[in-house]
Design a protein around this motif. Structure first.
Motif, PDB file in Angstrom:
ATOM      1  N   UNK A  39       0.825  -1.214   0.000  1.00 25.85           N
ATOM      2  CA  UNK A  39       0.000   0.000   0.000  1.00 25.85           C
ATOM      3  C   UNK A  39       0.857   1.262   0.000  1.00 25.85           C
ATOM      4  N   UNK A  40       1.896   1.243   0.824  1.00 27.20           N
ATOM      5  CA  UNK A  40       2.780   2.404   0.896  1.00 27.20           C
ATOM      6  C   UNK A  40       3.470   2.639  -0.448  1.00 27.20           C
ATOM      7  N   UNK A  41       3.920   1.577  -1.086  1.00 27.85           N
ATOM      8  CA  UNK A  41       4.592   1.720  -2.381  1.00 27.85           C
ATOM      9  C   UNK A  41       3.619   2.272  -3.425  1.00 27.85           C
ATOM     10  N   UNK A  42       2.363   1.813  -3.368  1.00 25.48           N
ATOM     11  CA  UNK A  42       1.364   2.349  -4.296  1.00 25.48           C
ATOM     12  C   UNK A  42       1.193   3.853  -4.107  1.00 25.48           C
ATOM     13  N   UNK A  43       1.199   4.297  -2.849  1.00 24.89           N
ATOM     14  CA  UNK A  43       1.056   5.733  -2.611  1.00 24.89           C
ATOM     15  C   UNK A  43       2.276   6.497  -3.096  1.00 24.89           C
ATOM     16  N   UNK A  85      -2.209   4.705  -6.220  1.00 25.71           N
ATOM     17  CA  UNK A  85      -3.397   4.403  -5.417  1.00 25.71           C
ATOM     18  C   UNK A  85      -4.619   4.927  -6.172  1.00 25.71           C
ATOM     19  N   UNK A  86      -4.375   5.764  -7.185  1.00 28.54           N
ATOM     20  CA  UNK A  86      -5.406   6.200  -8.125  1.00 28.54           C
ATOM     21  C   UNK A  86      -5.220   5.425  -9.438  1.00 28.54           C
ATOM     22  N   UNK A  87      -6.166   5.611 -10.374  1.00 27.99           N
ATOM     23  CA  UNK A  87      -6.017   5.000 -11.698  1.00 27.99           C
ATOM     24  C   UNK A  87      -5.713   6.092 -12.721  1.00 27.99           C
ATOM     25  N   UNK A  88      -4.653   5.898 -13.482  1.00 32.70           N
ATOM     26  CA  UNK A  88      -4.250   6.869 -14.500  1.00 32.70           C
ATOM     27  C   UNK A  88      -4.826   6.476 -15.862  1.00 32.70           C
ATOM     28  N   UNK A  89      -5.368   7.478 -16.552  1.00 33.07           N
ATOM     29  CA  UNK A  89      -5.813   7.255 -17.931  1.00 33.07           C
ATOM     30  C   UNK A  89      -4.612   7.286 -18.870  1.00 33.07           C
ATOM     31  N   UNK A  90      -4.653   6.431 -19.874  1.00 35.91           N
ATOM     32  CA  UNK A  90      -3.549   6.313 -20.826  1.00 35.91           C
ATOM     33  C   UNK A  90      -4.132   6.260 -22.231  1.00 35.91           C
ATOM     34  N   UNK A  91      -3.485   6.935 -23.189  1.00 43.64           N
ATOM     35  CA  UNK A  91      -3.885   6.757 -24.589  1.00 43.64           C
ATOM     36  C   UNK A  91      -2.860   5.860 -25.282  1.00 43.64           C
ATOM     37  N   UNK A  92      -3.352   5.128 -26.258  1.00 47.41           N
ATOM     38  CA  UNK A  92      -2.511   4.227 -27.048  1.00 47.41           C
ATOM     39  C   UNK A  92      -2.471   4.756 -28.478  1.00 47.41           C
ATOM     40  N   UNK A  93      -1.248   4.925 -29.012  1.00 48.58           N
ATOM     41  CA  UNK A  93      -1.116   5.394 -30.386  1.00 48.58           C
ATOM     42  C   UNK A  93      -0.439   4.316 -31.218  1.00 48.58           C
ATOM     43  N   UNK A 102      -5.886  -3.302 -12.110  1.00 44.49           N
ATOM     44  CA  UNK A 102      -5.552  -3.173 -10.677  1.00 44.49           C
ATOM     45  C   UNK A 102      -4.115  -2.742 -10.428  1.00 44.49           C
ATOM     46  N   UNK A 103      -3.426  -2.261 -11.441  1.00 42.00           N
ATOM     47  CA  UNK A 103      -2.043  -1.845 -11.214  1.00 42.00           C
ATOM     48  C   UNK A 103      -1.852  -0.364 -11.524  1.00 42.00           C
ATOM     49  N   UNK A 104      -2.986   0.364 -11.631  1.00 35.41           N
ATOM     50  CA  UNK A 104      -2.879   1.823 -11.673  1.00 35.41           C
ATOM     51  C   UNK A 104      -3.153   2.467 -13.021  1.00 35.41           C
TER      52      UNK A 104
END
Lengths: 206, 206
Positions: free
Chosen positions: A72-76, A81-89, A106-108
């Motif tokens: 949990x600490x490493x995720x923070x 600990x949030x989910x990031x949006x990513x675009x694929x080109x 589940x990995x962010x």
């Protein structure tokens, strides 16, 4: 958090620690040690303790690390600990595989849009996405507020794509193309380069 | 060469040094420094000097490194002054992309055979290869004397494939599947895991 910047090479080891901890958790484990982590990852236990100590106190001498807590600490620390949006080109064979890759869950990270400049592909579905025209790249990135992109276009097109991405606000690029991108200092680039991994192994082969 | 074993984490940085040196060479450069390499790679110059010193003397104080010479030495250390044969298992979207990847050329590796267990794919061409039935995997590996494999099968099939590969003599596996393989101690495994790279970058994003 202020204080001296942590070297990127140290930051780069945290995801490896997190991956090992997550594997242990999925096996029902509760406690581990820097020694065990080190043996798993081929990193010295002293290095692991030193790396972690740059971010705080995560275990007590002699009792090891609580796996769930440390994960949990490493995720923070890694801000996942949030989910990031990513675009694929680029949705060739590789982009298609990336769009369907099961390892993001589940990995962010989640892919929110996929782009290709081939008119035959635009409008087609790949995984849960409809492929959009690369002409819409900049406007879509701004609309969605995305900061991270994965680039799976041919090497010859990668720099031009990177320029457009960073111009539209992308600050982190994961590049699958076998080429070195030139970006400004406030943009982070990482490369997927299978050869680097292969070369690391041939060293050990007799 | 005898002497104490070099930690794998150090070995893992050598391909990064080699890649940066090769890029410099392609730009017509002749001399570099640990400082310049470090700035490029996000690794301290002290770390780079310490890493290289484990393998020999490659530069003189104050004059920097001869790029071509250091690159040649790294190729010898990593044992890629020769070309290693590699088999590819799994020719879905990802395997197809790997088979056509332009980054292996001149970097020590060539794919010599590709396998899939889908009867519809067997006999089909991918890049310069004809896809063979996975049933032939072990016998082909023994016939060809291959030691290295790339695995691009679904996560659910990866362990079984790894068992068959190592049983046939494979000693190094590059795994694209999002799963942890269990292998014996004399087999090296590396993973292509895009999330590890993404997490390293989100750390830096505000």
């Amino acid at each position: 958090m202020t204080g001296p910047a942590v070297p990127d090479i140290v930051v780069g080891r945290l995801p490896l620690y997190l991956r090992a901890l997550t594997d242990m958790l999925s096996e029902g484990r509760e406690i581990t040690s820097s020694q065990e982590l080190g043996d798993l990852l081929g990193i010295s236990s002293a290095q692991i303790r030193k790396d972690l100590s740059q971010f705080g106190e995560f275990g007590k001498q002699g009792t090891g690390y609580n796996i769930a807590y440390l994960a949990d600490q490493l995720r923070m620390i890694l801000k996942i600990e949030r989910v990031w949006d990513v675009v694929l080109v680029g949705v060739g064979d590789l982009g298609r595989a990336v769009a369907n890759y099961g390892g993001f869950l589940n990995r962010g990270f989640r892919i929110v849009a996929a782009f290709d400049n081939d008119p035959a592909k635009v409008g087609e579905n790949v995984g849960p996405f409809t492929i959009q025209d690369t002409a819409l790249l900049a406007s879509q990135i701004r609309t969605l507020g995305v900061r991270i992109a994965m680039v799976a276009v041919p090497a010859s097109a990668a720099q031009e794509v990177a320029d457009r991405l960073t111009g539209a606000g992308i600050r982190a690029i994961l590049c699958y193309a076998p080429t070195a991108l030139v970006v400004s200092g406030d943009v982070y680039v990482q490369y997927i380069d299978p050869v680097v991994h292969l070369q690391r192994m041939t060293y050990h082969l007799a």
